[in-house]
Enzyme design. Sequence first.
Site, PDB file in Angstrom:
ATOM      1  N   ASN A   7      41.997  52.767  33.685  1.00  0.00           N
ATOM      2  CA  ASN A   7      42.477  54.128  33.372  1.00  0.00           C
ATOM      3  C   ASN A   7      42.816  54.337  31.897  1.00  0.00           C
ATOM      4  OD1 ASN A   7      44.733  52.494  33.842  1.00  0.00           O
ATOM      5  ND2 ASN A   7      45.973  54.188  34.569  1.00  0.00           N
TER       6      ASN A   7
ATOM      7  N   SER B  84      46.287  47.625  40.550  1.00  0.00           N
ATOM      8  CA  SER B  84      46.891  48.146  41.777  1.00  0.00           C
ATOM      9  C   SER B  84      47.824  47.103  42.400  1.00  0.00           C
ATOM     10  CB  SER B  84      45.790  48.517  42.766  1.00  0.00           C
ATOM     11  OG  SER B  84      45.097  47.348  43.135  1.00  0.00           O
TER      12      SER B  84
ATOM     13  N   THR C  81      45.845  44.455  44.393  1.00  0.00           N
ATOM     14  CA  THR C  81      45.259  43.382  43.580  1.00  0.00           C
ATOM     15  C   THR C  81      46.365  42.495  43.017  1.00  0.00           C
ATOM     16  OG1 THR C  81      43.506  44.924  42.982  1.00  0.00           O
ATOM     17  CG2 THR C  81      43.594  42.888  41.749  1.00  0.00           C
ATOM     18  N   GLY C  82      47.495  43.088  42.658  1.00  0.00           N
ATOM     19  CA  GLY C  82      48.634  42.311  42.143  1.00  0.00           C
ATOM     20  C   GLY C  82      49.048  41.217  43.118  1.00  0.00           C
TER      21      GLY C  82
ATOM     22  N   GLU D  31      52.086  44.688  36.256  1.00  0.00           N
ATOM     23  CA  GLU D  31      52.371  46.130  36.177  1.00  0.00           C
ATOM     24  C   GLU D  31      51.463  46.803  37.199  1.00  0.00           C
ATOM     25  OE1 GLU D  31      54.688  47.563  34.687  1.00  0.00           O
ATOM     26  OE2 GLU D  31      55.300  46.231  33.064  1.00  0.00           O
TER      27      GLU D  31
ATOM     28  N   GLU E 275      57.055  44.690  30.562  1.00  0.00           N
ATOM     29  CA  GLU E 275      56.134  44.827  29.446  1.00  0.00           C
ATOM     30  C   GLU E 275      56.838  45.640  28.355  1.00  0.00           C
ATOM     31  OE1 GLU E 275      52.176  46.502  30.351  1.00  0.00           O
ATOM     32  OE2 GLU E 275      51.412  44.477  30.084  1.00  0.00           O
TER      33      GLU E 275
HETATM   34  P1  NAD Z   1      42.503  47.052  40.133  1.00  0.00           P
HETATM   35  O1  NAD Z   1      43.684  46.342  40.677  1.00  0.00           O
HETATM   36  O2  NAD Z   1      41.364  47.348  41.022  1.00  0.00           O
HETATM   37  O3  NAD Z   1      41.872  46.253  38.890  1.00  0.00           O
HETATM   38  C1  NAD Z   1      42.632  45.900  37.746  1.00  0.00           C
HETATM   39  C2  NAD Z   1      41.959  44.728  37.061  1.00  0.00           C
HETATM   40  O4  NAD Z   1      42.015  43.581  37.908  1.00  0.00           O
HETATM   41  C3  NAD Z   1      40.490  44.912  36.720  1.00  0.00           C
HETATM   42  O5  NAD Z   1      40.229  44.283  35.473  1.00  0.00           O
HETATM   43  C4  NAD Z   1      39.791  44.160  37.845  1.00  0.00           C
HETATM   44  O6  NAD Z   1      38.504  43.696  37.479  1.00  0.00           O
HETATM   45  C5  NAD Z   1      40.737  43.003  38.058  1.00  0.00           C
HETATM   46  N1  NAD Z   1      40.692  42.389  39.384  1.00  0.00           N
HETATM   47  C6  NAD Z   1      40.271  42.950  40.551  1.00  0.00           C
HETATM   48  N2  NAD Z   1      40.439  42.067  41.576  1.00  0.00           N
HETATM   49  C7  NAD Z   1      40.992  40.956  41.030  1.00  0.00           C
HETATM   50  C8  NAD Z   1      41.431  39.712  41.576  1.00  0.00           C
HETATM   51  N3  NAD Z   1      41.329  39.435  42.880  1.00  0.00           N
HETATM   52  N4  NAD Z   1      41.962  38.800  40.738  1.00  0.00           N
HETATM   53  C9  NAD Z   1      42.109  39.073  39.409  1.00  0.00           C
HETATM   54  N5  NAD Z   1      41.713  40.223  38.846  1.00  0.00           N
HETATM   55  C10 NAD Z   1      41.179  41.161  39.644  1.00  0.00           C
HETATM   56  O7  NAD Z   1      43.145  48.349  39.484  1.00  0.00           O
HETATM   57  P2  NAD Z   1      42.389  49.601  38.880  1.00  0.00           P
HETATM   58  O8  NAD Z   1      41.785  50.351  40.028  1.00  0.00           O
HETATM   59  O9  NAD Z   1      41.548  49.169  37.736  1.00  0.00           O
HETATM   60  O10 NAD Z   1      43.629  50.456  38.303  1.00  0.00           O
HETATM   61  C11 NAD Z   1      44.326  51.401  39.038  1.00  0.00           C
HETATM   62  C12 NAD Z   1      45.685  50.888  39.493  1.00  0.00           C
HETATM   63  O11 NAD Z   1      46.410  50.363  38.383  1.00  0.00           O
HETATM   64  C13 NAD Z   1      46.562  51.981  40.065  1.00  0.00           C
HETATM   65  O12 NAD Z   1      47.215  51.514  41.233  1.00  0.00           O
HETATM   66  C14 NAD Z   1      47.593  52.241  38.967  1.00  0.00           C
HETATM   67  O13 NAD Z   1      48.815  52.788  39.398  1.00  0.00           O
HETATM   68  C15 NAD Z   1      47.738  50.876  38.378  1.00  0.00           C
HETATM   69  N6  NAD Z   1      48.248  50.934  37.016  1.00  0.00           N
HETATM   70  C16 NAD Z   1      49.506  50.470  36.759  1.00  0.00           C
HETATM   71  C17 NAD Z   1      50.034  50.560  35.479  1.00  0.00           C
HETATM   72  C18 NAD Z   1      51.414  50.057  35.173  1.00  0.00           C
HETATM   73  O14 NAD Z   1      51.763  49.930  34.001  1.00  0.00           O
HETATM   74  N7  NAD Z   1      52.230  49.760  36.167  1.00  0.00           N
HETATM   75  C19 NAD Z   1      49.255  51.104  34.457  1.00  0.00           C
HETATM   76  C20 NAD Z   1      47.973  51.566  34.750  1.00  0.00           C
HETATM   77  C21 NAD Z   1      47.466  51.464  36.042  1.00  0.00           C
END
Ligand code: NAD
Length: 467
Positions: free
Chosen positions: A146, A221, A224-225, A242, A450
Amino acid sequence: MTLAYRMLSNGRLLDLPATLPVLDPATEKEIARVPDCTAELLDATVQAARSAFPGWRDTPYAQRAERLLALAARIKAHADELALLITQEQGRPLPMAKAEVSTTVHWLRGTAQLVLPMTERIDAQGVRWTTRRVPLGVVAAIAPWNFPLTLAAMKLGPALLAGNTLILKPSPFTPLATLRLGELAADLFPPGVLNVLTGGDALGPMITAHPGIAKVGFTGSTATGRRVMASAAPTLKHLTLELGGNDAAVVLPDADPVKTARRLFMGAFLNSGQVCIAAKRIYVHESIYDRFATAFAEAARATRMGPGTEEGVTIGPIQNRQQYERVKSLIEDCRASGHRFLAGGDIPAGPGYFIPPTVLDNPPEDSRIVQEEPFGPVVPLLRYASVDEAVQRANATEYGLGALVWSNDVEAARAVAARLEAGTVWINALHLLDPQVPFAGRKQSGLGVENGVEGLLAYTAVQTLVG
Ligand code: NAD
């Protein structure tokens, strides 16, 4: 035109076959291809980052800070090019992509000002106790799609300033600006200090499980976290997570309904709602609900949706098909459940992942649109009768990232803000963040901190010298 981009590993820009397509979400057409990092290349890069670690750790702090400033200057000098890449790969209108590049520059500069604390005490027996902060080793930064550049800089800055070496992995959906950042930074750091690797879905899990990596800074997300945390457990990596949010905005009865609606609108729909701290549930007191809802829906109808490169556009497409389908399914669920639409809801035929700003009129609290993080341009307005009730409903979620309170009475708003279970609460303000101020999600919105000195400390370990 299909362009190829190069990964940065051990100070070299690698000419490898680029196999992973990157699409423009406004057209669904391929705009570039990027390389897919193999397990062997990841191993070699981790090894290079480990070899570079002692030299970088022992480089004076002020010199490391100066390198961050040099990187900020390099980004600033290429701001237009980077902004265009963000718009092409991410979809957002160009002025907002430019704002992301400026924010990234501001972040690196602000981070470079941070100072690591050290304490020293001589006790009654004459023993000297020195507690200092030391870097961890090789750090991995994993960023979402994003805000690809700023969210990468929030990890890169403190990790390198603290004396770690870094492997940065962008989302496969938005790798271009980050790969370009690696190209621009290649001669600014000793080989192995900063590395940028791109790959498909396999690369993230390879990184989080890698025994040579000491810490993962992750934004993405909550789902994924959880996977990152599980995968990091066998090697007990340090983690900063995060994660997602379902931020509530509480509009108190004394707020100006029309002015507040107009301001909160961008707080909900900026970047097509694809903002972790977007206002995702808007609780409005029943005495001003109707006037607020009318003004909010008017603002939705007044937006201009289109490709981010087109002048005057305020709402771009959703970034990728998966997210587009998810937001569509939430809107379909609203329709099937009989919720009332105040604006939007009609999704144009493609090409492009376009969804107009969609506003729901007081859907039930247990509906999907209230309970789930949409991460797209669809927002429920929710009517409440008492402030206690609004606080209770705002807090009734597994998330705790941010929240907003709007009122003419700042002290009353601060009192409500203090009762909200969120890491940051904005009062009559939208999403101000600062590189020197900590940002942290509560509950399942994150782990660790962070930004600010606390964020910098998260890239260090404590070392105490006694005697
Ligand atoms: P995502 O969790 O799908 O992916 C984030 C990153 O993780 C990408 O680089 C992806 O390739 C990688 N990834 C995916 N699966 C993985 C795994 N099993 N192990 C390690 N890495 C992996 O998230 P997204 O769809 O890219 O982003 C949207 C989400 O991020 C939303 O839920 C949003 O709220 C959150 N977000 C949080 C913050 C914050 O500061 N808290 C900021 C921006 C976005």
